[in-house]
Enzyme design. Structure first.
Site, PDB file in Angstrom:
ATOM      1  N   TYR A   1       0.830  -1.204   0.000  1.00 55.87           N
ATOM      2  CA  TYR A   1       0.000   0.000   0.000  1.00 55.87           C
ATOM      3  C   TYR A   1       0.868   1.258   0.000  1.00 55.87           C
ATOM      4  O   TYR A   1       0.624   2.205  -0.743  1.00 55.87           O
ATOM      5  CB  TYR A   1      -0.893  -0.044   1.241  1.00 55.87           C
ATOM      6  CG  TYR A   1      -1.877   1.080   1.390  1.00 55.87           C
ATOM      7  CD1 TYR A   1      -3.045   1.126   0.625  1.00 55.87           C
ATOM      8  CD2 TYR A   1      -1.676   2.080   2.335  1.00 55.87           C
ATOM      9  CE1 TYR A   1      -3.966   2.151   0.792  1.00 55.87           C
ATOM     10  CE2 TYR A   1      -2.592   3.102   2.511  1.00 55.87           C
ATOM     11  CZ  TYR A   1      -3.740   3.129   1.739  1.00 55.87           C
ATOM     12  OH  TYR A   1      -4.642   4.138   1.906  1.00 55.87           O
TER      13      TYR A   1
ATOM     14  N   LYS B   1       0.968   4.124  -2.889  1.00 58.66           N
ATOM     15  CA  LYS B   1       0.562   5.484  -2.541  1.00 58.66           C
ATOM     16  C   LYS B   1       1.694   6.488  -2.730  1.00 58.66           C
ATOM     17  O   LYS B   1       1.456   7.631  -3.132  1.00 58.66           O
ATOM     18  CB  LYS B   1       0.049   5.522  -1.099  1.00 58.66           C
ATOM     19  CG  LYS B   1      -1.289   4.821  -0.909  1.00 58.66           C
ATOM     20  CD  LYS B   1      -2.343   5.352  -1.866  1.00 58.66           C
ATOM     21  CE  LYS B   1      -3.746   4.921  -1.518  1.00 58.66           C
ATOM     22  NZ  LYS B   1      -4.737   5.390  -2.527  1.00 58.66           N
TER      23      LYS B   1
END
Length: 307
Positions: free
Chosen positions: A165, A169
């Site tokens: 993640y 991001k």
């Protein structure tokens, strides 16, 4: 000045719940026609349902707005093209894109499978790129576009157990930087949101009191500014609980070594100077760094570079 979106068409991905739902409702309340995109999956990306997107559309229509639902998987190019074509067939333009869709598959890097790493990157990064790439020629032709990418403090600053993640991001910053440059001529402005909110992904992390303070509705006003006609471009906006801030990347002045002095020992010996924040600066494109280093080396060598 009142911010309105009358006559504008917006796509919000992952808009069935949480932040995306809040963004979609906020846009519609101020006059935008909204494509409510949601695959209807669980937090880890499993399953599929149109119920949540349909519910948001019904809410918008009941309030007097215009909306349509579409269940495209943002990482599936064919499905995304179908969504964009349906929006064009219905309304004839696309002015705003808020890339919000995402999933979580948290584990420490040593325990994470590469399939889980790739899936999260596929949804967040490739999904964002796919939807943006599909609307990009439309916005160029119109000479107008407003795009928001959604990053996270996990990508900007790190968070244990979120290597997949966090990597996806953090990539939003690089994508934004380049799209900002390439879209400027056609008035396509690209910004990044780094939100902290109580959503399905985070609700277990907060107490009820904190959860109430960090409702998605406390973030959406900042996003609406980032997609407004007078929006800035190339801004990373942190938001949560009514707080709004800008994240910036700085480069220190650093040191310059030459010839036989370019050794790891000399880098180590002058590490305090390498990391000294005095006179640090914001670089706005890759070749500014290249130019800085070339000039430093030339100055040390007594060479005068042509401008």
């Amino acid at each position: 000045m009142t911010i309105r979106f009358d006559g504008k068409v917006a796509i919000v991905t992952g808009a069935g719940i949480g932040l995306g739902r809040s963004h979609a409702l906020g846009l519609a309340a101020r006059g935008a026609k909204v494509v409510v995109n949601d695959l209807g999956v669980a937090a880890d990306g499993q399953g599929r349902s149109s119920a949540e997107a349909d519910a948001v559309v019904a809410e918008i229509i009941e309030a007097g707005g215009e909306a349509m639902a579409h269940g495209a998987d943002v990482s599936n190019e064919a499905e995304v093209k179908d969504m964009v074509q349906q929006a064009m067939d219905k309304w004839g333009r696309i002015d705003i894109l808020i890339n919000n869709a995402g999933i979580l598959r948290d584990k420490t890097f040593s325990k994470m499978t590469l399939d889980d790493f790739k899936k999260v990157v596929d949804v967040h990064l490739i999904g964002t790129a796919t939807v943006t790439h599909t609307v990009w020629p439309i916005m160029r032709e119109q000479g107008y576009g407003r795009i928001v990418l959604t990053a996270s403090s996990s990508g900007l600053y790190g968070n244990f157990g979120q290597s997949n993640y966090g990597a996806a991001k953090a990539a939003m910053m690089g994508l934004m930087n380049v799209l900002h440059m390439e879209g400027a001529r056609d008035d396509i402005r690209v910004n990044t949101l780094a939100p902290t909110a109580t959503t399905r992904m985070t609700e277990e992390l907060f107490s009820p009191e904190v959860g109430e303070l960090l409702r998605p509705e406390t973030i959406t006003p900042g996003v609406l500014y980032l997609v407004s006609e007078d929006a800035p471009s190339r801004v990373i906006m942190g938001a949560g609980g009514g707080s709004f801030a800008q994240t910036r990347v700085y480069e220190t002045k650093g040191i310059t070594l030459a010839g036989d002095d370019i050794t790891p020992e000399n880098v180590a010996a002058q590490w305090d100077k390498v990391t000294d924040p005095t006179d640090q600066e914001i670089l706005t494109q890759a070749f500014e760094q290249t130019g800085k280093y070339a000039k430093n080396a030339a100055d040390l060598a007594g060479i005068k570079l042509e401008k």
